[in-house]
Design a protein around this motif. Sequence first.
Motif, mmCIF file in Angstrom:
data_model
loop_
_atom_site.group_PDB
_atom_site.id
_atom_site.type_symbol
_atom_site.label_atom_id
_atom_site.label_comp_id
_atom_site.label_asym_id
_atom_site.label_seq_id
_atom_site.Cartn_x
_atom_site.Cartn_y
_atom_site.Cartn_z
ATOM 1 N N ASP A 1 5.357 8.336 -0.176
ATOM 2 C CA ASP A 1 5.123 9.791 0.119
ATOM 3 C C ASP A 1 4.130 9.993 1.057
ATOM 4 O OD1 ASP A 1 4.887 12.434 0.116
ATOM 5 O OD2 ASP A 1 4.010 12.457 -2.099
ATOM 6 N N SER A 2 4.838 10.579 2.207
ATOM 7 C CA SER A 2 4.151 10.748 3.388
ATOM 8 C C SER A 2 2.965 11.894 3.467
ATOM 9 C CB SER A 2 5.092 11.322 4.603
ATOM 10 O OG SER A 2 5.545 12.502 4.489
ATOM 11 N N ILE B 1 0.746 -1.249 0.239
ATOM 12 C CA ILE B 1 0.189 0.046 -0.121
ATOM 13 C C ILE B 1 0.857 1.373 -0.002
ATOM 14 C CG2 ILE B 1 -1.570 1.433 1.308
ATOM 15 C CD1 ILE B 1 -2.804 -1.297 2.310
ATOM 16 N N VAL B 2 2.012 1.406 0.944
ATOM 17 C CA VAL B 2 2.731 2.383 0.936
ATOM 18 C C VAL B 2 3.603 2.660 -0.494
ATOM 19 C CG1 VAL B 2 4.839 3.394 2.098
ATOM 20 C CG2 VAL B 2 3.042 2.310 3.508
ATOM 21 N N GLU B 3 3.899 1.588 -0.955
ATOM 22 C CA GLU B 3 4.902 1.704 -2.190
ATOM 23 C C GLU B 3 4.010 2.369 -3.418
ATOM 24 O OE1 GLU B 3 6.455 -2.196 -2.821
ATOM 25 O OE2 GLU B 3 8.309 -1.674 -1.424
ATOM 26 N N LYS B 4 2.594 1.987 -3.274
ATOM 27 C CA LYS B 4 1.408 2.410 -4.360
ATOM 28 C C LYS B 4 1.621 3.767 -4.532
ATOM 29 C CE LYS B 4 -3.407 2.260 -5.044
ATOM 30 N NZ LYS B 4 -4.965 1.679 -4.408
ATOM 31 N N TYR B 5 1.876 4.667 -3.145
ATOM 32 C CA TYR B 5 1.943 5.851 -3.084
ATOM 33 C C TYR B 5 3.045 6.482 -3.070
ATOM 34 C CZ TYR B 5 -3.201 5.140 -2.544
ATOM 35 O OH TYR B 5 -4.383 4.845 -2.632
ATOM 36 N N ASP C 1 -3.239 0.301 16.059
ATOM 37 C CA ASP C 1 -1.779 0.729 16.392
ATOM 38 C C ASP C 1 -0.596 0.161 16.007
ATOM 39 O OD1 ASP C 1 -3.300 2.529 18.231
ATOM 40 O OD2 ASP C 1 -3.054 1.126 20.166
ATOM 41 N N GLU C 2 -0.691 -1.288 15.667
ATOM 42 C CA GLU C 2 0.382 -2.073 14.964
ATOM 43 C C GLU C 2 0.448 -1.275 13.578
ATOM 44 O OE1 GLU C 2 1.422 -6.657 13.883
ATOM 45 O OE2 GLU C 2 -0.272 -6.115 14.445
ATOM 46 N N ALA C 3 -0.697 -1.081 12.888
ATOM 47 C CA ALA C 3 -0.417 -0.837 11.545
ATOM 48 C C ALA C 3 0.142 0.791 11.503
ATOM 49 C CB ALA C 3 -2.000 -0.631 10.737
ATOM 50 N N VAL C 4 -0.411 1.436 12.604
ATOM 51 C CA VAL C 4 0.156 3.016 12.883
ATOM 52 C C VAL C 4 1.729 2.768 12.699
ATOM 53 C CG1 VAL C 4 0.527 4.971 14.144
ATOM 54 C CG2 VAL C 4 -1.768 4.234 13.551
ATOM 55 N N GLU C 5 2.345 2.054 13.612
ATOM 56 C CA GLU C 5 3.821 2.080 13.937
ATOM 57 C C GLU C 5 4.524 1.520 12.569
ATOM 58 O OE1 GLU C 5 5.639 3.242 16.283
ATOM 59 O OE2 GLU C 5 3.472 3.752 17.069
ATOM 60 N N ASN D 1 9.131 6.415 7.103
ATOM 61 C CA ASN D 1 10.281 7.051 7.785
ATOM 62 C C ASN D 1 9.844 8.295 8.508
ATOM 63 O OD1 ASN D 1 12.945 7.202 8.628
ATOM 64 N ND2 ASN D 1 13.703 8.253 6.792
ATOM 65 N N ILE D 2 8.698 8.484 9.241
ATOM 66 C CA ILE D 2 8.027 9.480 9.938
ATOM 67 C C ILE D 2 7.773 8.856 11.325
ATOM 68 C CG2 ILE D 2 7.206 10.624 7.914
ATOM 69 C CD1 ILE D 2 4.503 9.828 8.534
ATOM 70 N N SER D 3 7.360 9.845 11.946
ATOM 71 C CA SER D 3 7.143 9.460 13.654
ATOM 72 C C SER D 3 5.853 8.844 13.560
ATOM 73 C CB SER D 3 7.119 10.817 14.501
ATOM 74 O OG SER D 3 6.476 10.522 15.685
ATOM 75 N N GLY D 4 5.673 7.990 14.380
ATOM 76 C CA GLY D 4 4.579 7.316 14.584
ATOM 77 C C GLY D 4 3.345 8.234 15.147
#
Length: 598
Positions: free
Chosen positions: A15-16, A8-12, A35-39, A46-49
Motif C-alpha cells: 500500500d503506497s 518490508i513492502v509486503e508487510k504493509y 537512491d537504489e532503495a528508492v527505485e 508500482n508508483i513513480s520514483g
Amino acid sequence: MEATLQKIVEKYGKDSARLMDILYDVQTEFNCVSDEAVEKIAALLNISGVDVEQTRSFYHFFTKKPAGKYAVYLNNSAVAEMMGAGEIAKAFETAAGVKFGQVTADGKIGLHYTADIGMNDQEPAALINGQVFTSLTPAKVNEIIAGIKEGKCVKDMITTYGDGVNANPLVKSMVKNNIMNNGPVLFTDYQVGAALKKVVEMGPKAVVQEVKTSGIRGRGGAGFPTGMKWDFCSQAAGAKKYVVCNADEGEPGTFKDRVLLTEKAKMMFEGMAIGGFAVGADEGVLYLRGEYRYLQAYLENCLKEMRDAKLLGNVLDKFKFDIRIQFGAGAYVCGEETGLIESIEGKRGEPRNKPPFPVQVGLYNKPTIVNNVETFCAVSKIIEKGGEWYKGMGTAESSGTKVISISGDCAKPGVYEVVWGMTLTEMLALCGADAAKTQAIQVAGPSGVCVPPSQFGRKIALEDLPTGGSMIVVGNQRNLLKDLSLNFMDFMLDESCGSCVPCRALNHIMKEKLEKILNGNGIKKDIADLEEWSNSLSKTTRCGLGQTSGNPISTTIKNFRNKYEELVKDVDYHSDFDLAASVQTSCNYVGRKPNIHH
C-alpha cells in the motif's frame, strides 16, 4: 537488498499510503534510504520514483546516505543551547573524532543536530538510535561514546529509569515526567472505559452536545471549538469517516503531550473512540512524532489491552472503532492538521489549501476530525463528569484547564496543569522563577509571542495569551535576540516545507538581516524592513505555521524595540562588506601582498 525490501513492502500490503512506515523500516534496516532503495520501493509499489523521493527528502530522519550505525541526534533548540548544548556538542565531537554533520570513517558513529525532541525540561538531551539520553554532561558523553566503541546495544547503556511508566518494561527510558502541578482534570483519578460506557447510552448527538456544553476548544494552539468541529463532521456526507489524534508536538519548548502519552495513553485512546462514536467513524490514527518512537511498544500494548476489554475493536458490542499508530519522521510542519494528513497518506507533509476543511475532505478525502492529545484526554473526563462541570473552570472564553510545558531559566521545569486564566506572574512563582531576574517569557514557542515584564500581568487564556503549551522563561543573563530570536529563525528556516515562496525566501532574508544587526552593521531602516516583511509573511503564506514564522523577530521588535535600536546606526546606509578582509583573502590565495588605495 531486493528480498528485504520486498518483505518490508509486503508487510504493509503493498500500500503506497503506508510509505512512511516502509521508509522507516528501510532506514532502520539499512541505516539510510539510498537512491537504489528508492527505485526498488517505487517498482514494488508500482508508483513513480519521484513519489518515493519527494517523501524521503522531506523528513529529517530519512537519510540518503548512512547516518551512522549509532546515529546521534543532539537537540540544538533555544532551551537546549541555554542549558549547555554547545558544550555537549564539543564533547561528542572530541570523543567521536568527527564534527556534527559527519559520520566516522568506519561508519559507526554519526553526529547530527535536530531542532527539538520534546525534552526541554531535561536538557541537554539527544536521541541515539531512537533512545533518549537526558541531562547530558561531558562525562556522560564520554561514557556513551566509550560504550558505542565497545559495540554495546544503546538500550543497555540506559541503566537508570525515569518515574511512572518510563520505568515500565516496555519503555525502560531515563526520561522523567516532571509533573509539577496536578490539575483537577487530567492528572486525577481515571477509570478506563467509564466514559465509553456512558456514551453508548447517550447516543452520538448527545455526545456532541455535551462536548459543546463544556466549551472546550482545541488544545493544540488554534483553539477551534471542539464540539463545533465534531458537529460539522457528524453532518458531513459519506459513510466513511476518520478520527486523527495529532501527537506531533514539534513546537520548541512543548513536551506536555509526551507526558500525557506516557501516563494517560488510555485516556487519550478512549477520547478518540468517543470521537469516533460521535461522528460515525470506525477508524482512528494516532500520528505520533518520530522522536517519541521509544513509546511504541507500550502504546501498542495499551491498544491491545483496550481491544481485549472491548474498549476498542467491537466496542462494548455497540459500535466498531479501532486505532493504529502512524509515526512522523521529523517535520515540524506536520503539526498543521492538513500537513499531518498528507503525511499519514505517505506524502510530503505540505499543508493543503483550505477550504475544504478536514471535517469535509480529510484523510483519504473522507470527513475527518483532527484533535490534539490533550483535547482527547479532556473529552474522556468531560463525558465522565459532564460538560457543565468542565465549563465551571477557567474563563468565559477558555473553559477547563490547560497543560503547559515550562522550561528555561526556572527552578522547576516541567508539566503543569493549570486552570485557564492564570497570570504569567503567577506562573513564574509556580515554576520557581524570579520575576525580577526574568527579561521575557516566550509564550507558545517560536510562532507565539515574546512577552516583556511589563505584561507579566496578562493571562494564559485563549482570549489573551493562547498557547499550545510551550512557555519558555528567559533570564536577564541571556542575549534575547541572539539566544532566542536568531535560534528560532534557524528553526523556522529548517522546518519550512518550502511550498510558499514568502516562507521559503523571506525568512532567509529576515534571518540575514537580523544577523547584520547583531553584528553591529544594522541601520534603522533594517528594523522597518523586518516589520514589513513579517507582515507580508502573515498575509501571503498558506498555513498558520508559515503565517507566524516571522514572529520570533516581529514580536521582539514590538515588545523589545530598544534592544534593536541599541544595535543599529542612525545613518541612511552602512555596508557590512569588509573590503580589506576580502582583498586579503584573495591575496593569500595567489601569494600577493595587499595594496589598497583609499
